[in-house]
Design an enzyme around this catalytic site. Sequence first.
Site, PDB file in Angstrom:
ATOM      1  N   GLY A 112      -8.799   2.468  15.670  1.00 51.49           N
ATOM      2  CA  GLY A 112      -7.835   1.643  14.959  1.00 51.49           C
ATOM      3  C   GLY A 112      -7.051   2.414  13.914  1.00 51.49           C
ATOM      4  N   ALA A 113      -7.664   3.462  13.349  1.00 46.88           N
ATOM      5  CA  ALA A 113      -6.961   4.258  12.342  1.00 46.88           C
ATOM      6  C   ALA A 113      -5.753   4.955  12.946  1.00 46.88           C
ATOM      7  CB  ALA A 113      -7.909   5.272  11.723  1.00 46.88           C
ATOM      8  N   GLY A 167      -3.589  -6.361 -23.224  1.00 47.19           N
ATOM      9  CA  GLY A 167      -3.385  -7.764 -22.926  1.00 47.19           C
ATOM     10  C   GLY A 167      -2.328  -7.983 -21.862  1.00 47.19           C
ATOM     11  N   GLY A 168      -1.575  -9.049 -22.009  1.00 46.27           N
ATOM     12  CA  GLY A 168      -0.558  -9.395 -21.031  1.00 46.27           C
ATOM     13  C   GLY A 168       0.520  -8.341 -20.887  1.00 46.27           C
TER      14      GLY A 168
END
Length: 531
Positions: free
Chosen positions: A421-422, A186-187
Amino acid sequence: MTDQADTAAPETPVATDTRGRVAELLAIRAQMLAGPSEKATAAQHAKGKLTARERIGLLLDPDSFHEVGGLRRHRATGFGLEAKRPYTDGVVTGWGTVHGRTVFVYAHDFRIFGGALGEAHAAKIHKLMDMALAAGAPLVSLNDGAGARIQEGVSALAGYGGIFQRNTRASGVIPQISVMLGPCAGGAAYSPALTDFVFMVRETAQMFITGPDVVQAVTGEEVTQNGLGGADVHAETSGVAHFAYDDEETCLEEVRFLLSLLPANNRENPPAAPTDDPVERRSEALLDLVPLEGNRPYDMRAVIEELVDDGEFLEVHERWATNVICALSRMDGQVVGIVANQPQALAGVLDIHASEKAARFVQMCDAFNIPIITLLDVPGFLPGVDQEHGGIIRHGAKLLYAYCNATVPRISLVLRKAYGGAYIVMDSQSIGADLALAWPSNEIAVMGADGAANVIFRRQIAAAEDPDAMRDRMVKEYKAELMHPYYAAERGLVDDVIDPAETRPVLIHALDMLRTKHADLPARKHGNPPQ
């Protein structure tokens, strides 16, 4: 929540003299240290798990633990809680030392209320987190709890809110390490996710937002707890866990090792360590480890071993996004962070997960004053519809943002190919690398020669009597013109082309020069990085 009928604390002291009161104190402390019962301890051991105090004993230096809030008890009523008021309220908090340096720690005690968090339990954690931040020392949480204490209702949930707020406030200020040694549902799972590093132990530790029963009820999918949120799932698939180990002893020893590589806080440098590995050591093996042919794979880890002190490094997220390596190590005794493409996995391309992994690591290094060395052998970003639709532009921009925002010393080294771009994203000089180096085997270009020739000379190739021969000739021409090892150096995009065997001394001398680097960022509340 487990039944803890035997966790009631001793009655209120009634002695009327100081010696009697001290005796009562010692009796209460003995009860506090012993825990709820031998039966509860045996049940914990039967699950293959240590108790909270045993874990703290393994994490910290011997006899260095100082407990805070050990006598704290909850004040909740209803559902039988008023009859069960054990000391510690299910969490042991305090400070000690790791390798002689102060570390704050809290450990859930699963034997008491299943380690579930209530109001008093949360208040102890809040107090410890505030102390760690004020003292400027690392915080380690040893997690083994059943989530919020249902009997205390929203008061327990509010306790988690206070933890999350403090996790965020401490982020980038002190190292925060979460060690998962039992369930975390859960949280409660969000606190580890907010920290710098997450360790997990196989079989006994699980993390998930909704458990297997809820998953089956809502989606019809059948899955075990480990299949849903076990250590291997989070270390290999989700990337939530940075490290996974088979047993608690090994796990906690590795936490100690990680702490030895981190500063106490963001105002200090990482601790140096003496080494017998010579600064000027040549590595002739590097001349043979990296094949000249760009399409032949090799293990980048072998390269890293040749460069760092005694070949020792700690790889972060070793089994997730394996096409990029992120590691902490030392060179001449000084801590460094290493980001490197891994040609053995997906040819070393950058994809969504690799970009996320490297971006977070770069941010961590920058936050804690750890210089970054980037080793490039990257053919580009991974093409494909799934990658584009999954947001490779957005995720790749995270890595770009992290490097551009980093003010620690940064050195990049192109081992072999660095395309498109890499190449730019992997800490090129154009985005702020302090020194950009290359081996004579480097190929820095917009794309590979084959692809470039097909674009530039497509008409000549199509019109040729022998298209294949024409293509081969154009590929050789493109390589000779734009992809020779000194092309980038001639244009100032690479500061030097170095002998691979001399890489270790070159990097160490450069790091020594950059140790006094100072860079200011624009005045702003904070940036708005791509998400």
